[in-house]
Structure formats: structure tokens, C-alpha cells
Design an enzyme around this catalytic site. Structure first.
Site, PDB file in Angstrom:
ATOM      1  N   CYS A 132      27.186  -1.356 -89.564  1.00 40.01           N
ATOM      2  CA  CYS A 132      27.034  -0.983 -88.154  1.00 40.01           C
ATOM      3  C   CYS A 132      26.855  -2.219 -87.275  1.00 40.01           C
ATOM      4  O   CYS A 132      25.754  -2.763 -87.169  1.00 40.01           O
ATOM      5  CB  CYS A 132      25.847  -0.031 -87.996  1.00 40.01           C
ATOM      6  SG  CYS A 132      25.548   0.451 -86.294  1.00 40.01           S
ATOM      7  N   CYS A 135      24.393  -1.779 -84.366  1.00 36.98           N
ATOM      8  CA  CYS A 135      22.972  -1.854 -84.752  1.00 36.98           C
ATOM      9  C   CYS A 135      22.558  -3.293 -85.060  1.00 36.98           C
ATOM     10  O   CYS A 135      21.486  -3.735 -84.651  1.00 36.98           O
ATOM     11  CB  CYS A 135      22.687  -1.020 -86.001  1.00 36.98           C
ATOM     12  SG  CYS A 135      23.523   0.557 -86.079  1.00 36.98           S
ATOM     13  N   ASP A 136      23.388  -4.017 -85.801  1.00 36.59           N
ATOM     14  CA  ASP A 136      22.938  -5.289 -86.386  1.00 36.59           C
ATOM     15  C   ASP A 136      23.580  -6.537 -85.779  1.00 36.59           C
ATOM     16  O   ASP A 136      23.114  -7.652 -86.037  1.00 36.59           O
ATOM     17  CB  ASP A 136      23.214  -5.269 -87.904  1.00 36.59           C
ATOM     18  CG  ASP A 136      22.459  -4.135 -88.584  1.00 36.59           C
ATOM     19  OD1 ASP A 136      21.326  -3.849 -88.155  1.00 36.59           O
ATOM     20  OD2 ASP A 136      23.003  -3.531 -89.521  1.00 36.59           O
TER      21      ASP A 136
END
Ligand code: NAP
Length: 306
Positions: A132, A135-136
């Protein structure tokens, strides 16, 4: 046991649209989501090809609008995991050992990222390995990233990661990417993005965190270590249908077989979105699937009542 007209399993774009149509048909509807409303599409930052939003729309905004529209209606939404279903009785078992029943069921359980299944992948997940970028990605400011795959997801996420990273290296097992032409053009124009083609990643290495991947040239057969701080994996998705195994007809990969009305192999049970076998996996046709599934469920229930 609580009984509903319709239970929808999964609240991604397909499930949310099914809930919208079911709510507007005044079906007593239960919508169940095990994670967050919106599903895996929230792993993408922006949707560029959903009609009506020139320049794209942030995924959170689009999902937020879908959610708000469903919440205007009398649809019950719960956060729980479905462990199994009884296709004849149309009961579902929830994680708390609680059962619910309906006249009809819609499966909109979506799909989850496919893994490479190579040494180091599990060990370093959350420590440099990610599925992701949204997200990261921000954790990789000025870092060197490897991103694996050759489809639309890789193209979009490589572009996103290039906002943070010093270098984004796309590793793809063939010479040609399958991403759409407009995305490939953008990749070519981006100076931070490099290509390592005809190559596969065979191992992810490091101590505490990822420090390198082993790359094998599939044409020459030789391998080498490639230093990097992170590995993002975008090699497609697998349907979230394990809880239905043996209950509904599926293909070899677990995608549910439906007809054009989203009817599965079991009467009164419909499937829509990324969990079903089809030719194109996009938000726009996930929503279309959801609308058709809800309409079919409504007709099924109405015919039963006659
Ligand atoms: P995808 O289109 O199925 O592409 C997966 C890529 O990973 C392919 O290039 C494939 O290589 C490669 N691959 C598969 N297994 C591999 C393995 N074991 N090792 C190395 N490489 C492997 O998947 P996706 O890009 O994740 O997209 C999933 C679906 O969502 C697609 O239908 C896509 O069109 C859609 N999507 C659309 C958009 C958009 O329209 N903007 C954005 C994101 C996703 P080969 O090419 O050799 O098969």
C-alpha cells in the site's frame, strides 16, 4: 435470529452501491464490512477514471460520498467478519458466533493483494515490504524503492511513490507493461522512475529492515543483489472468497462465477465487484455490478413473496 430482506457482505464500491440500490428499494438491508467502508480501493490515493470527476477525485472523497449516500437510507451497517454461509437457509455466521438470516444474499467481498511468496516477504512486511503506497509511501522520503509488477496499479503507485522517494525502480517480469498507455507515458516522463525489465525478484534481504532484493534476469538466467530501502508489491489481487469455498461455483483462482444478473450458482445469492470473475476490474463497473446485484435480489425477493 435477526432476519433481513437482504444481507450484503463487503462494503467496497460494489457493496456500497448494492446497499444504495437496496435501501432505495426499501429492502430491510444489512451491510457487513470486516475492515473499513471502502475496501481495498482505499489503498489508492486518487481515482482518475471514475466518470464525472475531471482531474480525478481523492479516493477517500469518492468513498465518503458513497458512504454518506447509503447512510441517508435505512441500511444497517455493522463491522464484522463473515465466517461462513448456509446457501439454502441464507444464514451467515459472524465472528462473534452470531447468526443472521436473509431472503437473499449479495457477496461483495472484494480482493486482497497477491503475494510474491518469496523468502523475506513475510519477514519484512511492515519493515520495508508494503502492498500500500498510500499508507506507507511517506515513510520513504528520499529513499530508494523497488516496486514489482507491470499493471495499472504499479504504474499509478510508482508515480505516487516518486513524490517521496529519491528513486523508484519498477521490476517487471516481461519487457512490456500491461498498464494503460496514458499511465505508461507518465512513467516514461518521470525522471525518478527506472525500469528493470525481464526480471523477477527472488528474495528480499536485510537485517532489521529491507536493505536489498535479489533480482533474476529471466532471459539470461543470472541473478544480482539490488540495494533498496523498500519493496512495494503490486502483482494483482486474489478474491476474498475462502469462506465460500465449496458453496458457490468459482474458477480455479477462487473468483465467483455469475451470470449477467450477478446470480451465482446458488438461487437467491448474488455476487458483485472484484470477487467475481469478469474481464475488467474497475471502480466504475464494480458499482455497475452492485446496482445489478441489488436489482436482481429485489426481483428475487418480490417473486418469492408472490
Ligand atoms: P494486474 O493488472 O493483474 O497486473 C499484475 C501485474 O503483475 C502484471 O503485470 C503481471 O505480469 C505481474 N505479476 C503477476 N504475478 C506475478 C508474479 N508472481 N511475479 C511477478 N510479476 C507478477 O494487477 P494490478 O495492476 O494490481 O491491477 C488489478 C486490477 O485493477 C486490474 O484489472 C487493473 O486494471 C485494475 N486497476 C485499474 C486502475 C486504473 O484503471 N486506474 C488502477 C489500478 C488497478 P504480466 O503482465 O506478465 O502478467
Amino acid at each position: 435470529m435477526e432476519k433481513h430482506d437482504l444481507i450484503i457482505i463487503g462494503a467496497g464500491p460494489a457493496g456500497l452501491t448494492a446497499a444504495l440500490y437496496a435501501g432505495r428499494s426499501r429492502l430491510n438491508t444489512l451491510l457487513i464490512e470486516k475492515m473499513v467502508l471502502g475496501g481495498r480501493i482505499l489503498m489508492s490515493e486518487t481515482i482518475e477514471n471514475y466518470p464525472g470527476f475531471p482531474g480525478g477525485i481523492p479516493t477517500q472523497d469518492l468513498i465518503g460520498r458513497m458512504e454518506a449516500q447509503v447512510k441517508e437510507l435505512e441500511v444497517e451497517i455493522i463491522n464484522d467478519q463473515v465466517l461462513g454461509i448456509d446457501c439454502i437457509k441464507k444464514t451467515i455466521e459472524l465472528s462473534a458466533g452470531v447468526f443472521r438470516q436473509a431472503e437473499s444474499l449479495i457477496v461483495a467481498s472484494g480482493a486482497c493483494p497477491r503475494k510474491l511468496n518469496i523468502p523475506g516477504e513475510d519477514k519484512f512486511t511492515g519493515r520495508g515490504v508494503s502492498y500500500c503506497a498510500t499508507c506507507d509511501g511517506p515513510f520513504f522520503k528520499n529513499k530508494k524503492i523497488a516496486i514489482v509488477g507491470g499493471g495499472n496499479a504499479v504504474a499509478e503507485e510508482a508515480m505516487y511513490l516518486s513524490r517521496f522517494a529519491a528513486e523508484v525502480n519498477i521490476i517487471h517480469r516481461r519487457k512490456d507493461l500491461r498498464a494503460s498507455a496514458i499511465l505508461q507515458e507518465r512513467l516514461q516522463e518521470n525522471k525518478k522512475i527506472n525500469f528493470i525489465l525481464d526480471s523477477i525478484v527472488t528474495e528480499i534481504k536485510g537485517e532489521e529492515k529491507v536493505s536489498a532484493v535479489v533480482i533474476k534476469d529471466v532471459l539470461k538466467g543470472n541473478s544480482c543483489e539490488f540495494n533498496c530501502d523498500g519493496v512495494f508489491i503490486y502483482i494483482g489481487y486474489e478474491p476474498e472468497t475462502a469462506f465460500l469455498k465449496g458453496k458457490l461455483q468459482m474458477d480455479d483462482s477462487g473468483f465467483i462465477i455469475t451470470d449477467e444478473n450477478m446470480l451465482t450458482s446458488s438461487s437467491g445469492i448474488f455476487a458483485c465487484g472484484d470477487c467475481r470473475k469478469k474481464g475488467l476490474y474497475q471502480v466504475v463497473n464494480a458499482c455497475g455490478d452492485g446496482a445489478v446485484a441489488a436489482d436482481s435480489a429485489y426481483k428475487y425477493i418480490a417473486n418469492k413473496e408472490k
